[in-house]
Design a protein around this motif. Structure first.
Motif, PDB file in Angstrom:
ATOM      1  N   GLN A  31       0.827  -1.208   0.000  1.00 38.68           N
ATOM      2  CA  GLN A  31       0.000   0.000   0.000  1.00 38.68           C
ATOM      3  C   GLN A  31       0.862   1.260   0.000  1.00 38.68           C
ATOM      4  OE1 GLN A  31      -2.677   0.441   3.338  1.00 38.68           O
ATOM      5  NE2 GLN A  31      -3.985   1.846   2.208  1.00 38.68           N
ATOM      6  N   ILE A  32       1.951   1.269   0.760  1.00 37.62           N
ATOM      7  CA  ILE A  32       2.862   2.421   0.787  1.00 37.62           C
ATOM      8  C   ILE A  32       3.438   2.653  -0.604  1.00 37.62           C
ATOM      9  CG2 ILE A  32       5.107   3.234   1.637  1.00 37.62           C
ATOM     10  CD1 ILE A  32       4.357   1.817   4.325  1.00 37.62           C
ATOM     11  N   LYS A  33       3.878   1.592  -1.247  1.00 38.45           N
ATOM     12  CA  LYS A  33       4.445   1.696  -2.604  1.00 38.45           C
ATOM     13  C   LYS A  33       3.413   2.261  -3.572  1.00 38.45           C
ATOM     14  CE  LYS A  33       7.714   0.412  -5.559  1.00 38.45           C
ATOM     15  NZ  LYS A  33       8.891   1.211  -5.703  1.00 38.45           N
ATOM     16  N   GLN A  34       2.182   1.749  -3.513  1.00 39.06           N
ATOM     17  CA  GLN A  34       1.121   2.225  -4.403  1.00 39.06           C
ATOM     18  C   GLN A  34       0.808   3.699  -4.155  1.00 39.06           C
ATOM     19  OE1 GLN A  34      -1.913  -0.642  -3.408  1.00 39.06           O
ATOM     20  NE2 GLN A  34      -1.413  -1.949  -5.153  1.00 39.06           N
ATOM     21  N   LEU A  35       0.766   4.102  -2.894  1.00 38.07           N
ATOM     22  CA  LEU A  35       0.468   5.499  -2.577  1.00 38.07           C
ATOM     23  C   LEU A  35       1.581   6.437  -3.052  1.00 38.07           C
ATOM     24  CD1 LEU A  35      -1.092   5.024   0.959  1.00 38.07           C
ATOM     25  CD2 LEU A  35      -2.260   5.966  -1.056  1.00 38.07           C
ATOM     26  N   LYS A  36       2.824   6.015  -2.934  1.00 31.95           N
ATOM     27  CA  LYS A  36       3.928   6.856  -3.402  1.00 31.95           C
ATOM     28  C   LYS A  36       3.922   6.981  -4.928  1.00 31.95           C
ATOM     29  CE  LYS A  36       6.913   6.664   0.570  1.00 31.95           C
ATOM     30  NZ  LYS A  36       8.246   6.464   1.104  1.00 31.95           N
ATOM     31  N   ILE A  37       3.545   5.905  -5.614  1.00 32.87           N
ATOM     32  CA  ILE A  37       3.400   5.977  -7.077  1.00 32.87           C
ATOM     33  C   ILE A  37       2.256   6.924  -7.429  1.00 32.87           C
ATOM     34  CG2 ILE A  37       2.706   4.654  -9.117  1.00 32.87           C
ATOM     35  CD1 ILE A  37       4.287   2.269  -7.851  1.00 32.87           C
ATOM     36  N   GLN A  38       1.148   6.795  -6.712  1.00 30.09           N
ATOM     37  CA  GLN A  38      -0.002   7.668  -6.934  1.00 30.09           C
ATOM     38  C   GLN A  38       0.381   9.127  -6.703  1.00 30.09           C
ATOM     39  OE1 GLN A  38      -3.382   6.692  -4.475  1.00 30.09           O
ATOM     40  NE2 GLN A  38      -4.445   8.578  -4.998  1.00 30.09           N
ATOM     41  N   LEU A  39       1.155   9.390  -5.665  1.00 29.98           N
ATOM     42  CA  LEU A  39       1.574  10.756  -5.351  1.00 29.98           C
ATOM     43  C   LEU A  39       2.400  11.351  -6.485  1.00 29.98           C
ATOM     44  CD1 LEU A  39       1.418  12.853  -3.068  1.00 29.98           C
ATOM     45  CD2 LEU A  39       3.525  11.893  -2.160  1.00 29.98           C
ATOM     46  N   ARG A  40       3.304  10.549  -7.054  1.00 30.12           N
ATOM     47  CA  ARG A  40       4.135  11.042  -8.167  1.00 30.12           C
ATOM     48  C   ARG A  40       3.325  11.282  -9.433  1.00 30.12           C
ATOM     49  NH1 ARG A  40       7.788   7.208  -6.074  1.00 30.12           N
ATOM     50  NH2 ARG A  40       7.215   5.703  -7.665  1.00 30.12           N
ATOM     51  N   SER A  41       2.178  10.641  -9.551  1.00 29.77           N
ATOM     52  CA  SER A  41       1.391  10.780 -10.777  1.00 29.77           C
ATOM     53  C   SER A  41       0.369  11.919 -10.713  1.00 29.77           C
ATOM     54  CB  SER A  41       0.683   9.468 -11.095  1.00 29.77           C
ATOM     55  OG  SER A  41      -0.322   9.212 -10.144  1.00 29.77           O
ATOM     56  N   ILE A  42       0.216  12.554  -9.566  1.00 30.25           N
ATOM     57  CA  ILE A  42      -0.761  13.638  -9.441  1.00 30.25           C
ATOM     58  C   ILE A  42      -0.244  14.869 -10.183  1.00 30.25           C
ATOM     59  CG2 ILE A  42      -1.935  15.216  -7.845  1.00 30.25           C
ATOM     60  CD1 ILE A  42      -1.781  12.962  -5.726  1.00 30.25           C
ATOM     61  N   LYS A  43      -1.072  15.397 -11.060  1.00 34.05           N
ATOM     62  CA  LYS A  43      -0.745  16.601 -11.832  1.00 34.05           C
ATOM     63  C   LYS A  43      -1.853  17.629 -11.648  1.00 34.05           C
ATOM     64  CE  LYS A  43       2.789  14.532 -13.652  1.00 34.05           C
ATOM     65  NZ  LYS A  43       3.941  14.522 -12.785  1.00 34.05           N
ATOM     66  N   LYS A  44      -1.485  18.888 -11.703  1.00 33.00           N
ATOM     67  CA  LYS A  44      -2.477  19.952 -11.583  1.00 33.00           C
ATOM     68  C   LYS A  44      -3.213  20.068 -12.918  1.00 33.00           C
ATOM     69  CE  LYS A  44      -3.240  24.852 -10.893  1.00 33.00           C
ATOM     70  NZ  LYS A  44      -4.074  24.971 -12.084  1.00 33.00           N
ATOM     71  N   THR A  45      -4.460  19.645 -12.923  1.00 30.26           N
ATOM     72  CA  THR A  45      -5.271  19.724 -14.134  1.00 30.26           C
ATOM     73  C   THR A  45      -6.493  20.609 -13.932  1.00 30.26           C
ATOM     74  OG1 THR A  45      -6.453  17.708 -13.515  1.00 30.26           O
ATOM     75  CG2 THR A  45      -4.539  17.460 -14.965  1.00 30.26           C
ATOM     76  N   SER A  46      -6.765  20.968 -12.691  1.00 32.21           N
ATOM     77  CA  SER A  46      -7.894  21.861 -12.409  1.00 32.21           C
ATOM     78  C   SER A  46      -7.411  22.934 -11.442  1.00 32.21           C
ATOM     79  CB  SER A  46      -9.081  21.067 -11.846  1.00 32.21           C
ATOM     80  OG  SER A  46      -8.708  20.394 -10.657  1.00 32.21           O
ATOM     81  N   SER A  47      -8.204  23.267 -10.459  1.00 32.84           N
ATOM     82  CA  SER A  47      -7.816  24.338  -9.534  1.00 32.84           C
ATOM     83  C   SER A  47      -6.685  23.881  -8.616  1.00 32.84           C
ATOM     84  CB  SER A  47      -9.020  24.767  -8.687  1.00 32.84           C
ATOM     85  OG  SER A  47      -9.289  23.806  -7.697  1.00 32.84           O
ATOM     86  N   ILE A  48      -5.960  24.848  -8.118  1.00 28.92           N
ATOM     87  CA  ILE A  48      -4.859  24.567  -7.194  1.00 28.92           C
ATOM     88  C   ILE A  48      -5.404  23.967  -5.898  1.00 28.92           C
ATOM     89  CG2 ILE A  48      -4.676  26.806  -6.038  1.00 28.92           C
ATOM     90  CD1 ILE A  48      -1.696  24.796  -7.314  1.00 28.92           C
ATOM     91  N   THR A  49      -6.596  24.379  -5.496  1.00 30.83           N
ATOM     92  CA  THR A  49      -7.205  23.854  -4.274  1.00 30.83           C
ATOM     93  C   THR A  49      -7.462  22.354  -4.397  1.00 30.83           C
ATOM     94  OG1 THR A  49      -8.238  25.991  -3.867  1.00 30.83           O
ATOM     95  CG2 THR A  49      -9.132  24.118  -2.669  1.00 30.83           C
ATOM     96  N   LEU A  50      -8.047  21.928  -5.507  1.00 27.05           N
ATOM     97  CA  LEU A  50      -8.293  20.499  -5.718  1.00 27.05           C
ATOM     98  C   LEU A  50      -6.990  19.718  -5.832  1.00 27.05           C
ATOM     99  CD1 LEU A  50     -11.328  20.585  -8.178  1.00 27.05           C
ATOM    100  CD2 LEU A  50     -11.330  20.046  -5.735  1.00 27.05           C
ATOM    101  N   TYR A  51      -6.023  20.298  -6.485  1.00 31.73           N
ATOM    102  CA  TYR A  51      -4.707  19.684  -6.638  1.00 31.73           C
ATOM    103  C   TYR A  51      -4.057  19.462  -5.268  1.00 31.73           C
ATOM    104  CZ  TYR A  51       0.299  19.512  -7.788  1.00 31.73           C
ATOM    105  OH  TYR A  51       1.621  19.165  -7.871  1.00 31.73           O
ATOM    106  N   LEU A  52      -4.063  20.480  -4.432  1.00 34.51           N
ATOM    107  CA  LEU A  52      -3.461  20.376  -3.105  1.00 34.51           C
ATOM    108  C   LEU A  52      -4.226  19.392  -2.216  1.00 34.51           C
ATOM    109  CD1 LEU A  52      -2.570  24.131  -2.505  1.00 34.51           C
ATOM    110  CD2 LEU A  52      -0.974  22.252  -3.005  1.00 34.51           C
ATOM    111  N   LEU A  53      -5.542  19.356  -2.347  1.00 37.53           N
ATOM    112  CA  LEU A  53      -6.342  18.404  -1.576  1.00 37.53           C
ATOM    113  C   LEU A  53      -6.038  16.960  -1.969  1.00 37.53           C
ATOM    114  CD1 LEU A  53      -9.844  20.128  -1.352  1.00 37.53           C
ATOM    115  CD2 LEU A  53      -8.302  19.573   0.541  1.00 37.53           C
ATOM    116  N   GLU A  54      -5.859  16.746  -3.257  1.00 37.92           N
ATOM    117  CA  GLU A  54      -5.539  15.398  -3.734  1.00 37.92           C
ATOM    118  C   GLU A  54      -4.195  14.938  -3.163  1.00 37.92           C
ATOM    119  OE1 GLU A  54      -5.401  12.983  -7.984  1.00 37.92           O
ATOM    120  OE2 GLU A  54      -5.840  15.120  -7.982  1.00 37.92           O
ATOM    121  N   ILE A  55      -3.221  15.835  -3.146  1.00 37.71           N
ATOM    122  CA  ILE A  55      -1.911  15.513  -2.575  1.00 37.71           C
ATOM    123  C   ILE A  55      -2.044  15.276  -1.073  1.00 37.71           C
ATOM    124  CG2 ILE A  55       0.361  16.477  -2.017  1.00 37.71           C
ATOM    125  CD1 ILE A  55       0.303  17.773  -4.815  1.00 37.71           C
ATOM    126  N   LYS A  56      -2.788  16.139  -0.400  1.00 36.44           N
ATOM    127  CA  LYS A  56      -2.950  16.015   1.047  1.00 36.44           C
ATOM    128  C   LYS A  56      -3.594  14.692   1.443  1.00 36.44           C
ATOM    129  CE  LYS A  56      -4.628  18.494   5.124  1.00 36.44           C
ATOM    130  NZ  LYS A  56      -3.795  17.682   5.948  1.00 36.44           N
TER     131      LYS A  56
END
Length: 120
Positions: free
Chosen positions: A33-58
């Motif tokens: 699960q840790i490995k999957q979450l770190k991969i997911q974190l690296r794949s997050i890109k800002k495609t909409s508002s900065i607020t949604l982007y930051l929430l997804e990372i958080k």
């Protein structure tokens, strides 16, 4: 999953053997699960508002902390800036060139201000 537990418990005669088997199973599941979450974190890109982007990372950062793999401030910062589009390059450079590092909360506030400036 229940059948998997039963198979792993075959041959266990003592309670300590069952506990060791359970510990091994859940430790490996957590690592996956840790490995999957770190991969997911690296794949997050800002495609909409900065607020949604930051929430997804958080969400991912908080989940990592809950399962015992918290990120340090630098890793969290890297996750934020790595997914930003090129129009934020100047902003990122100015943050990186500061002698005293910003907190994550300060970076988030600055990013929201930067987004407002870019939109106007």
């Amino acid at each position: 999953m229940e059948a998997e537990f039963k198979i792993q418990m075959v041959g266990c005669e003592w309670s300590y053997q069952i506990w060791e088997t359970l510990d091994t199973y859940f430790t490996s599941q957590t690592r996956v699960q840790i490995k999957q979450l770190k991969i997911q974190l690296r794949s997050i890109k800002k495609t909409s508002s900065i607020t949604l982007y930051l929430l997804e990372i958080k969400k991912v950062v908080d989940t990592l902390a809950v399962i015992g793999a918290p990120l340090n401030v630098e890793e969290h910062f890297d996750a934020i800036v790595d997914g930003l589009p090129d129009e934020y390059d100047g902003f990122v450079t100015s943050i990186l060139s500061r002698k005293d590092p910003y907190t994550i909360k300060e970076i988030e506030a600055l990013l929201m201000t930067q987004e407002d400036r870019l939109e106007s």
